[in-house]
Scaffold this motif. Structure first.
Motif, PDB file in Angstrom:
ATOM      1  N   LYS A  31      -5.223   6.974  -2.351  1.00 36.87           N
ATOM      2  CA  LYS A  31      -6.256   7.003  -3.392  1.00 36.87           C
ATOM      3  C   LYS A  31      -6.004   5.887  -4.397  1.00 36.87           C
ATOM      4  O   LYS A  31      -5.754   6.111  -5.584  1.00 36.87           O
ATOM      5  CB  LYS A  31      -6.287   8.367  -4.074  1.00 36.87           C
ATOM      6  N   ALA A  32      -6.061   4.676  -3.890  1.00 39.46           N
ATOM      7  CA  ALA A  32      -5.877   3.469  -4.692  1.00 39.46           C
ATOM      8  C   ALA A  32      -6.561   2.345  -3.937  1.00 39.46           C
ATOM      9  O   ALA A  32      -6.184   2.045  -2.803  1.00 39.46           O
ATOM     10  CB  ALA A  32      -4.392   3.164  -4.885  1.00 39.46           C
ATOM     11  N   GLY A  33      -7.569   1.752  -4.560  1.00 40.37           N
ATOM     12  CA  GLY A  33      -8.382   0.777  -3.852  1.00 40.37           C
ATOM     13  C   GLY A  33      -8.116  -0.657  -4.255  1.00 40.37           C
ATOM     14  O   GLY A  33      -6.973  -1.061  -4.488  1.00 40.37           O
ATOM     15  N   ILE A  34      -9.184  -1.423  -4.368  1.00 37.60           N
ATOM     16  CA  ILE A  34      -9.106  -2.850  -4.642  1.00 37.60           C
ATOM     17  C   ILE A  34      -8.329  -3.113  -5.932  1.00 37.60           C
ATOM     18  O   ILE A  34      -8.469  -2.401  -6.936  1.00 37.60           O
ATOM     19  CB  ILE A  34     -10.521  -3.447  -4.725  1.00 37.60           C
ATOM     20  N   GLY A  35      -7.461  -4.114  -5.886  1.00 39.61           N
ATOM     21  CA  GLY A  35      -6.682  -4.494  -7.063  1.00 39.61           C
ATOM     22  C   GLY A  35      -5.443  -3.659  -7.300  1.00 39.61           C
ATOM     23  O   GLY A  35      -4.817  -3.768  -8.358  1.00 39.61           O
ATOM     24  N   THR A  36      -5.058  -2.819  -6.331  1.00 42.29           N
ATOM     25  CA  THR A  36      -3.877  -1.967  -6.473  1.00 42.29           C
ATOM     26  C   THR A  36      -2.917  -2.218  -5.305  1.00 42.29           C
ATOM     27  O   THR A  36      -3.175  -3.039  -4.432  1.00 42.29           O
ATOM     28  CB  THR A  36      -4.264  -0.477  -6.484  1.00 42.29           C
ATOM     29  N   ASP A  37      -1.831  -1.447  -5.287  1.00 40.72           N
ATOM     30  CA  ASP A  37      -0.887  -1.518  -4.169  1.00 40.72           C
ATOM     31  C   ASP A  37      -1.339  -0.665  -2.990  1.00 40.72           C
ATOM     32  O   ASP A  37      -0.636  -0.591  -1.972  1.00 40.72           O
ATOM     33  CB  ASP A  37       0.504  -1.046  -4.619  1.00 40.72           C
ATOM     34  N   GLY A  38      -2.501  -0.013  -3.124  1.00 35.38           N
ATOM     35  CA  GLY A  38      -2.984   0.882  -2.080  1.00 35.38           C
ATOM     36  C   GLY A  38      -3.018   0.264  -0.693  1.00 35.38           C
ATOM     37  O   GLY A  38      -2.497   0.863   0.267  1.00 35.38           O
ATOM     38  N   PRO A  39      -3.621  -0.930  -0.518  1.00 31.81           N
ATOM     39  CA  PRO A  39      -3.675  -1.522   0.821  1.00 31.81           C
ATOM     40  C   PRO A  39      -2.295  -1.747   1.437  1.00 31.81           C
ATOM     41  O   PRO A  39      -2.082  -1.455   2.621  1.00 31.81           O
ATOM     42  CB  PRO A  39      -4.411  -2.845   0.587  1.00 31.81           C
ATOM     43  N   ARG A  40      -1.367  -2.280   0.657  1.00 36.96           N
ATOM     44  CA  ARG A  40      -0.009  -2.524   1.171  1.00 36.96           C
ATOM     45  C   ARG A  40       0.657  -1.204   1.560  1.00 36.96           C
ATOM     46  O   ARG A  40       1.322  -1.122   2.614  1.00 36.96           O
ATOM     47  CB  ARG A  40       0.824  -3.231   0.105  1.00 36.96           C
ATOM     48  N   GLU A  41       0.462  -0.163   0.749  1.00 38.31           N
ATOM     49  CA  GLU A  41       1.072   1.138   1.045  1.00 38.31           C
ATOM     50  C   GLU A  41       0.467   1.754   2.304  1.00 38.31           C
ATOM     51  O   GLU A  41       1.171   2.407   3.092  1.00 38.31           O
ATOM     52  CB  GLU A  41       0.894   2.067  -0.157  1.00 38.31           C
ATOM     53  N   VAL A  42      -0.840   1.553   2.501  1.00 40.95           N
ATOM     54  CA  VAL A  42      -1.485   2.068   3.712  1.00 40.95           C
ATOM     55  C   VAL A  42      -0.881   1.413   4.954  1.00 40.95           C
ATOM     56  O   VAL A  42      -0.571   2.086   5.941  1.00 40.95           O
ATOM     57  CB  VAL A  42      -3.013   1.836   3.659  1.00 40.95           C
ATOM     58  N   VAL A  43      -0.715   0.098   4.921  1.00 39.10           N
ATOM     59  CA  VAL A  43      -0.143  -0.607   6.070  1.00 39.10           C
ATOM     60  C   VAL A  43       1.281  -0.120   6.331  1.00 39.10           C
ATOM     61  O   VAL A  43       1.679   0.101   7.484  1.00 39.10           O
ATOM     62  CB  VAL A  43      -0.180  -2.132   5.850  1.00 39.10           C
TER      63      VAL A  43
END
Length: 260
Positions: A31-43
Motif C-alpha cells: 500500500k505505497a504507490g508512485i514516489g515511494t519505496d513500494g515498487p522496490r519492496e514489491v520486487v
C-alpha cells in the motif's frame, strides 16, 4: 523463462512473476504507490517468495502511473493494455473490463485475443474511484474494507445524488445529521460508484463476459450494484488487484519471444 510485471499505481504497488507466460509464480502488493519505496519492496517480495534472484528474471515490464519512473524496466506499457491482458489471462474470452483504481476508472473493450480495442476513462474527477470510497468511509468512521459488509446489511438505499466528491461529502454529512441509517448510506455510496463507472462501460459498449479489476473489485457492494446497473453478471477473481502486474509480465514474455 521468468517475466516480472510491476504495476505502480497512485496509492498501491502490485507485481507478479510468470513462468513461461503461463504459471503464476508469485504476487505481491504494497500500500505505497508512485514516489515511494513500494515498487522496490514489491520486487523484493516477489523474488523472495519465488526463491529467485534478479539475474533469473528474463524481462521486466513496468505499468501504471509510475511506470516511467521505474529504472529496472525493459519495457514500459500503458496500464490499459496490461489490465486487458491480465484480465484475459485469468478469464479467457472476456470482452469487457471495468478497472476502478485509486484515482481513476476505466472501461475497456477487448478483442478475442485479450487486446484492448476501445476504452473510456474518468481521470478528471475522483467520483467513481477508490479515492471516493476512501473519503466516504472516513466520514462514516469506517475503513474502506468495511463498506461491503455495511452495504450488505442495508434495509434500503439512500441515494447520493452529487457526482462531485466534495459535494457528495457534504451530502453524506447532511444525511447523517438527518438521522439516516449508516448502512443505507453505505449502500447509496456503493450505488453511486456503480452508476458512475457503469456509465463509462455503457459508452464503450458492454459485451459479456465482463469482469472488474483493481482494488474496488474486491468490494462486493460496488460489484453487486454495478451488476444490477448493467444487468449483466460480473466475473470476479481474488487476483483482481494483480491484473495490471500479470498483464505486464505476460506482455514482457510475449514481446521478448517476438524479438529474440
Amino acid at each position: 523463462m521468468y517475466s516480472l510485471g510491476i504495476d505502480i499505481g497512485s496509492t498501491t504497488s502490485k507485481g507478479a512473476i510468470l513462468e513461461d507466460g503461463r504459471r503464476i509464480v508469485s504476487t505481491s502488493l504494497r500500500k505505497a504507490g508512485i514516489g515511494t519505496d513500494g515498487p522496490r519492496e514489491v520486487v523484493q517480495d516477489l523474488l523472495r517468495a519465488s526463491d529467485l534472484d534478479e539475474g533469473q528474471i528474463g524481462v521486466t515490464v513496468a505499468t501504471g502511473y509510475g511506470r516511467t519512473l521505474y529504472p529496472g524496466a525493459h519495457y514500459r506499457v500503458s496500464e490499459l493494455t496490461c489490465h486487458a491482458l491480465g484480465a484475459h489471462f485469468i478469464f479467457p474470452g472476456i470482452r469487457t473490463l471495468i478497472d476502478i483504481g485509486g484515482q481513476d476508472a476505466k472501461a475497456i473493450s477487448l478483442d478475442g485475443s485479450g487486446r484492448m480495442s476501445n476504452f473510456q476513462m474518468n481521470d478528471k474527477c475522483a467520483a467513481g474511484t477508490g479515492r471516493f470510497l476512501d473519503v466516504m468511509a472516513g466520514i462514516l468512521q469506517l475503513h474502506a474494507g468495511d463498506l461491503a459488509g455495511e452495504a450488505a446489511l442495508a434495509e434500503s438505499i439512500c441515494p447520493i445524488s452529487s457526482t462531485c466528491t466534495v459535494f457528495a461529502e457534504s451530502e453524506v454529512i447532511s444525511h447523517l445529521a438527518q438521522g439516516v441509517n449508516r448502512k443505507d448510506l453505505v449502500a447509496g455510496i456503493c450505488e453511486s460508484v456503480a452508476t458512475r463507472t457503469g456509465s463509462l462501460a455503457k459508452r464503450v459498449g458492454v459485451t459479456p463476459p465482463l469482469a472488474m479489476s483493481g482494488g474496488v473489485a474486491l468490494n462486493e457492494g460496488v460489484r453487486g450494484a454495478l451488476s444490477r446497473y448493467l444487468e449483466v453478471e460480473i466475473l470476479f477473481s481474488p487476483l483482481a488487484q494483480f491484473f495490471g502486474g500479470l498483464g505486464a509480465a505476460l506482455y514482457g514474455y510475449q514481446t521478448y519471444n517476438k524479438e529474440n
